[in-house]
Write an enzyme that holds these catalytic residues in place. Sequence first.
Site, PDB file in Angstrom:
ATOM      1  N   TRP A 133      46.676  53.070 -54.958  1.00 41.87           N
ATOM      2  CA  TRP A 133      47.893  53.243 -54.150  1.00 41.87           C
ATOM      3  C   TRP A 133      48.406  51.857 -53.779  1.00 41.87           C
ATOM      4  CZ3 TRP A 133      48.072  53.481 -48.322  1.00 41.87           C
ATOM      5  CH2 TRP A 133      49.326  53.895 -47.865  1.00 41.87           C
ATOM      6  N   ASP A 215      39.307  56.516 -48.353  1.00 37.58           N
ATOM      7  CA  ASP A 215      40.654  56.962 -48.061  1.00 37.58           C
ATOM      8  C   ASP A 215      40.732  58.429 -48.485  1.00 37.58           C
ATOM      9  OD1 ASP A 215      43.329  57.385 -47.675  1.00 37.58           O
ATOM     10  OD2 ASP A 215      44.014  55.690 -48.884  1.00 37.58           O
ATOM     11  N   LYS A 251      49.485  65.719 -46.299  1.00 31.50           N
ATOM     12  CA  LYS A 251      49.560  66.616 -47.449  1.00 31.50           C
ATOM     13  C   LYS A 251      48.979  67.987 -47.142  1.00 31.50           C
ATOM     14  CE  LYS A 251      50.695  62.810 -49.742  1.00 31.50           C
ATOM     15  NZ  LYS A 251      50.909  61.504 -49.102  1.00 31.50           N
TER      16      LYS A 251
END
Length: 415
Positions: A133, A215, A251
Amino acid sequence: MSRFAKVEQGPPIEVFALNQQFAADTFPNKVSLGVGAYRTNEGQPWVLPVVRAAEKSLAADEKLNKEYLPVLGLEAFSNAATTMLLGSDSPAIQENRAFGVQCLSGTGCLRVGAEFLARTLGYQTFYFSIPTWENHRSVFNNAGFKEAKEYRYWSPSARGLDLDGFLEDLNNAPENSVIILHACAHNPTGCDPTQEQWTKIADVMEQKKLFPFFDSAYQGFASGDLEKDAWAVRYFVSRGFELLCAQSFAKNFGLYNERVGNLTFVTKNTEVIPKVKSQVTLLIRAMYSNPPSHGARIVTHVLNDPALYAQWKECIKAMSSRIIEMRKALRAELERLSTPGDWSHITSQIGMFSYTGLNEKQSLHMIEKHHIYMLRSGRISMCGVTPTNVEYVAKAIYETVTNCGDHGVTLGHKL
């Protein structure tokens, strides 16, 4: 002359610039595959019904007020989130060696955790996967780390994990390096280590005294199974690692703009926890003082209500299942068209994103010719693929791979 005259124009943030381009495009069949946000089969944002129910309940609760939360956030939220991540039977929870801190979604968790490691504990070097990311590097650099290094992750030739390169780079890392690990649904590749591979990764990290910083942006959203998506974190805890984990509820709850995150700390003993909390309190106080309450109360309400919790688990199964079905549909269309190359990676990858293998030239061609907005890296958000546009997307990829090769090298041979 203005005092700001020397300020240089900064580069645009690609994913948000793409979103602006998409919004301005008047082409009727345009498709947005850039932003990582869930969409329904109709291509629309979805507020989870369980979130609506929680909001109505909270709105009717006259006991709630708008007072500041504590600097470390809503304790009931952090307790519920930490338990969701580690499992109620986790030795770290049973022995009171784990705690959470409410932060500003996953990015805020990463920043607070990185500042604590760099400024309080004096860690200087961090490693991130290639690719990763794009914000990982900036967050850790801005938090005070002195040296950013990479570890190999994606193998273009194998179209999967480069485990040998991964382990070799970990073996060469200096002691006390911080290693950013994706808990599940690796962004952008969608390629995760197997449980056996995670074991080998943990072996090297334990031997080399490396610090894991997970993460976790997609627990439950990736596979539809909360336990499966948390396996890697729980395994490291079972091995006795001290670690940090950034949890995002953007999400899996659809709370993108509420900025709901939990930073989980796992320590070896309880004695250090009050001191750690005191230092994290000082960091947050000087950063944003305290977090917002609305999103955290929604998550807390759902996780602590058995009926709503069961309903929420059905929601994440529905979201993950739709993405899996779109993976199957896209691969089937590409193969039906006899698109050059092997497209099995579309279905072997997991989570929100697919690392298609299109190169930068091909990705730009997809935007300019077909109005299909995607990152230059070839990453697409599978949430943007729907039953009504999957055929169009597949035909666009077919045309691009066939007519826009890179010196004769097609997608299937250069992933």
